[in-house]
Design a protein around this motif. Structure first.
Motif, mmCIF file in Angstrom:
data_model
loop_
_atom_site.group_PDB
_atom_site.id
_atom_site.type_symbol
_atom_site.label_atom_id
_atom_site.label_comp_id
_atom_site.label_asym_id
_atom_site.label_seq_id
_atom_site.Cartn_x
_atom_site.Cartn_y
_atom_site.Cartn_z
ATOM 1 N N ARG A 168 11.450 4.682 47.791
ATOM 2 C CA ARG A 168 10.171 5.181 48.309
ATOM 3 C C ARG A 168 9.098 4.118 48.159
ATOM 4 O O ARG A 168 9.190 3.261 47.264
ATOM 5 C CB ARG A 168 9.779 6.447 47.531
ATOM 6 C CG ARG A 168 8.512 7.140 47.997
ATOM 7 C CD ARG A 168 8.204 8.333 47.102
ATOM 8 N NE ARG A 168 7.042 9.103 47.580
ATOM 9 C CZ ARG A 168 6.526 10.139 46.926
ATOM 10 N NH1 ARG A 168 7.064 10.538 45.780
ATOM 11 N NH2 ARG A 168 5.485 10.784 47.426
ATOM 12 N N ASP A 169 8.104 4.163 49.016
ATOM 13 C CA ASP A 169 6.971 3.248 48.939
ATOM 14 C C ASP A 169 6.449 3.191 47.501
ATOM 15 O O ASP A 169 6.117 4.225 46.906
ATOM 16 C CB ASP A 169 5.868 3.727 49.888
ATOM 17 C CG ASP A 169 4.761 2.697 50.073
ATOM 18 O OD1 ASP A 169 4.292 2.140 49.066
ATOM 19 O OD2 ASP A 169 4.348 2.480 51.232
ATOM 20 N N ASP A 172 3.237 5.095 46.411
ATOM 21 C CA ASP A 172 3.336 6.539 46.180
ATOM 22 C C ASP A 172 4.020 6.855 44.852
ATOM 23 O O ASP A 172 3.646 7.788 44.146
ATOM 24 C CB ASP A 172 4.094 7.205 47.325
ATOM 25 C CG ASP A 172 3.323 7.159 48.629
ATOM 26 O OD1 ASP A 172 2.082 7.215 48.582
ATOM 27 O OD2 ASP A 172 3.963 7.043 49.700
ATOM 28 N N ARG A 211 15.874 6.280 52.786
ATOM 29 C CA ARG A 211 14.434 6.018 52.712
ATOM 30 C C ARG A 211 13.705 7.357 52.612
ATOM 31 O O ARG A 211 13.887 8.234 53.457
ATOM 32 C CB ARG A 211 13.985 5.251 53.952
ATOM 33 C CG ARG A 211 12.528 4.813 53.978
ATOM 34 C CD ARG A 211 12.243 4.162 55.337
ATOM 35 N NE ARG A 211 10.845 3.771 55.493
ATOM 36 C CZ ARG A 211 10.381 2.547 55.329
ATOM 37 N NH1 ARG A 211 11.222 1.568 54.993
ATOM 38 N NH2 ARG A 211 9.099 2.278 55.507
ATOM 39 N N GLU A 213 10.690 8.300 53.131
ATOM 40 C CA GLU A 213 9.809 8.627 54.253
ATOM 41 C C GLU A 213 10.592 9.129 55.461
ATOM 42 O O GLU A 213 10.074 9.939 56.247
ATOM 43 C CB GLU A 213 8.966 7.403 54.629
ATOM 44 C CG GLU A 213 7.927 7.025 53.587
ATOM 45 C CD GLU A 213 8.488 6.293 52.383
ATOM 46 O OE1 GLU A 213 7.757 6.140 51.387
ATOM 47 O OE2 GLU A 213 9.684 5.871 52.431
ATOM 48 N N ASP A 214 11.833 8.683 55.631
ATOM 49 C CA ASP A 214 12.682 9.198 56.710
ATOM 50 C C ASP A 214 13.252 10.564 56.347
ATOM 51 O O ASP A 214 13.395 11.441 57.201
ATOM 52 C CB ASP A 214 13.824 8.222 57.005
ATOM 53 C CG ASP A 214 13.348 6.915 57.598
ATOM 54 O OD1 ASP A 214 12.239 6.904 58.181
ATOM 55 O OD2 ASP A 214 14.060 5.906 57.471
ATOM 56 N N THR A 216 11.876 12.815 54.605
ATOM 57 C CA THR A 216 10.841 13.851 54.628
ATOM 58 C C THR A 216 10.093 13.874 55.962
ATOM 59 O O THR A 216 8.947 14.321 56.032
ATOM 60 C CB THR A 216 9.834 13.644 53.478
ATOM 61 O OG1 THR A 216 9.310 12.304 53.536
ATOM 62 C CG2 THR A 216 10.502 13.854 52.127
ATOM 63 N N ASN A 217 10.758 13.407 57.003
ATOM 64 C CA ASN A 217 10.178 13.392 58.344
ATOM 65 C C ASN A 217 11.025 14.266 59.257
ATOM 66 O O ASN A 217 12.252 14.081 59.359
ATOM 67 C CB ASN A 217 10.134 11.953 58.876
ATOM 68 C CG ASN A 217 9.373 11.839 60.181
ATOM 69 O OD1 ASN A 217 9.570 12.619 61.106
ATOM 70 N ND2 ASN A 217 8.496 10.849 60.271
ATOM 71 N N GLN A 313 3.792 13.739 55.771
ATOM 72 C CA GLN A 313 3.201 12.561 56.401
ATOM 73 C C GLN A 313 2.016 12.142 55.530
ATOM 74 O O GLN A 313 0.922 12.682 55.649
ATOM 75 C CB GLN A 313 2.743 12.883 57.831
ATOM 76 C CG GLN A 313 3.880 13.366 58.737
ATOM 77 C CD GLN A 313 4.942 12.300 58.947
ATOM 78 O OE1 GLN A 313 4.642 11.128 59.102
ATOM 79 N NE2 GLN A 313 6.196 12.711 58.929
ATOM 80 N N ASP A 315 -0.486 9.208 53.484
ATOM 81 C CA ASP A 315 -1.110 7.894 53.556
ATOM 82 C C ASP A 315 -0.950 7.220 52.201
ATOM 83 O O ASP A 315 -1.588 7.601 51.225
ATOM 84 C CB ASP A 315 -2.591 8.029 53.910
ATOM 85 C CG ASP A 315 -3.288 6.675 54.015
ATOM 86 O OD1 ASP A 315 -2.612 5.645 53.841
ATOM 87 O OD2 ASP A 315 -4.507 6.670 54.270
ATOM 88 N N SER A 316 -0.055 6.227 52.128
ATOM 89 C CA SER A 316 0.251 5.596 50.843
ATOM 90 C C SER A 316 -0.964 4.954 50.204
ATOM 91 O O SER A 316 -1.154 5.003 48.996
ATOM 92 C CB SER A 316 1.357 4.553 51.030
ATOM 93 O OG SER A 316 2.551 5.175 51.448
ATOM 94 N N TYR A 343 8.243 -2.174 53.583
ATOM 95 C CA TYR A 343 6.895 -1.621 53.464
ATOM 96 C C TYR A 343 5.875 -2.755 53.589
ATOM 97 O O TYR A 343 6.105 -3.864 53.097
ATOM 98 C CB TYR A 343 6.705 -0.897 52.137
ATOM 99 C CG TYR A 343 7.621 0.291 51.948
ATOM 100 C CD1 TYR A 343 7.392 1.478 52.620
ATOM 101 C CD2 TYR A 343 8.726 0.210 51.106
ATOM 102 C CE1 TYR A 343 8.228 2.569 52.452
ATOM 103 C CE2 TYR A 343 9.576 1.294 50.929
ATOM 104 C CZ TYR A 343 9.327 2.471 51.608
ATOM 105 O OH TYR A 343 10.170 3.549 51.459
#
Length: 345
Positions: A168-169, A172, A211, A213-214, A216-217, A313, A315-316, A343
């Motif tokens: 994860r980023d 975050d 990933r 972010e993928d 949780t999309n 969605q 914003d990091s 990232y």
């Protein structure tokens, strides 16, 4: 008077006696441990925490299995979820555990972290194999984030193990760790160290990288689930994938500390998840209860694992304060990892 005098003397010497007793027990433990008693002690402690069945009764569950140290005879696959804490390991763990043919281990076991397990690791893993076999499962899955630093040890014990690594980023993850009580430097250090440990082993045919972010999309989560099913050799319908994203129902199968439900079999699992889906459709859902903070980690975690999957969605950059972001990006090890995982600043 006699009783009062006795109580007075007991109170006076109670402290020293307690210390002497603790020292005696500690020395006894060390002597036993260093003289071949490791397995007995570890087994005793494990039995106190687990519904342990004897090896003889367990062997009856697998017709034709004469050597219970061999997982291959039962054809039970072993799967480990790894990743830096607060990277989505719990959500991924619950989801994988909800897939058909998969038995989850409930809570984080730390089996390759806790030294007490060392002399009985193979025996415990075999016990898990037997429990999966008894439930008609093809595999079991375990999640302990710190196992990310024990991959090579796990592969030595169980060479056919598979790993699902979620990343994860870092911004975050660091913000989430800070909310839990970490200092900034320690939070960044943990993210860096854990992900470097995994990076050294990639790519590997035994590791599937996911990933966060993928995952949780809404536009990509079903594709990720398809990759998971293929990697783990599971037969998953589209309905199975959707149900895997649900939190547990009200069946009573989940223990208080569990973050993934240990269903007795797939039939019970999908009956509960279908009820959970119907319940979810009939009520509004919020991203997070506003009265729970990161410092109330246990309560927050119990609430989180009861929730269905949600499209996130975020914003990091919004998570880190300006001074925190400056420190984060000033580190070359952070820059290297962020670039490696795709990232940008």
């Amino acid at each position: 008077m006699v009783q009062a005098g006795y109580q007075s003397r007991l109170k006076r010497f109670g402290g020293p006696l307690t210390i002497v007793t603790c020292l005696f027990l500690s020395i006894t433990f060390v002597l036993l441990w260093n003289n071949g008693g490791q397995e007995k002690i570890a087994l005793k402690l494990y039995q106190q925490q687990s519904n342990w069945s004897s090896v003889n009764s367990a062997s009856m569950a697998c017709s034709g299995c004469t050597d219970l140290s061999s997982a291959e005879q039962m054809e039970i696959r072993r799967v480990f979820i790894v990743g830096c804490g607060h990277s989505g390991t719990t959500l991924l763990y619950r989801t994988v555990g909800n897939l058909p043919g998969m038995l989850c281990r409930g809570t984080e076991t730390g089996i390759f972290i806790n030294p007490l397990y060392k002399p009985i690791i193979k025996l415990v893993l075999t016990k898990w194999d037997v429990e999966a076999y008894q439930g008609g499962y093809q595999a079991w899955v375990e999640k302990t984030p710190k196992h990310i630093n024990k991959i090579q040890q796990i592969e030595t014990v169980t060479p056919t193990a598979k790993f699902v690594f979620i990343y994860r980023d870092g911004r975050d993850v660091v913000r989430s760790l800070i909310e839990r009580g970490y200092k900034l430097e320690k939070a960044v250090d943990r993210w860096v160290q854990d992900n470097i440990a995994m990076k050294k082993l990639l790519p590997s045919p035994n590791v599937l990288s996911v990933r966060f972010e993928d995952f949780t999309n809404a536009n990509s989560v079903l594709e990720i689930l398809g990759q998971l099913c293929q990697f783990l050799d599971l037969q998953c319908s589209e309905l199975h994938k959707l149900l895997a994203l649900q939190g547990p129902g009200d069946s009573g199968y989940q223990a208080a500390k569990d973050v993934c439900t240990m269903y007795p079999n797939d039939a019970a699992k999908f009956d509960d998840l279908e009820n959970s889906l119907l319940f979810t459709l009939g009520r509004p859902s919020s991203l997070r209860e506003t009265n729970l903070t990161g410092k109330q980690h246990g309560k927050l975690r119990r609430w989180q694992v009861s929730q269905p999957w949600q499209d996130l969605q975020l914003d990091s950059e919004a998570g880190l304060q300006s001074d925190e972001a400056s420190y984060f990006w000033a580190r070359t090890d952070v820059q290297d990892l962020m670039d490696y995982f795709g990232y940008t600043s």
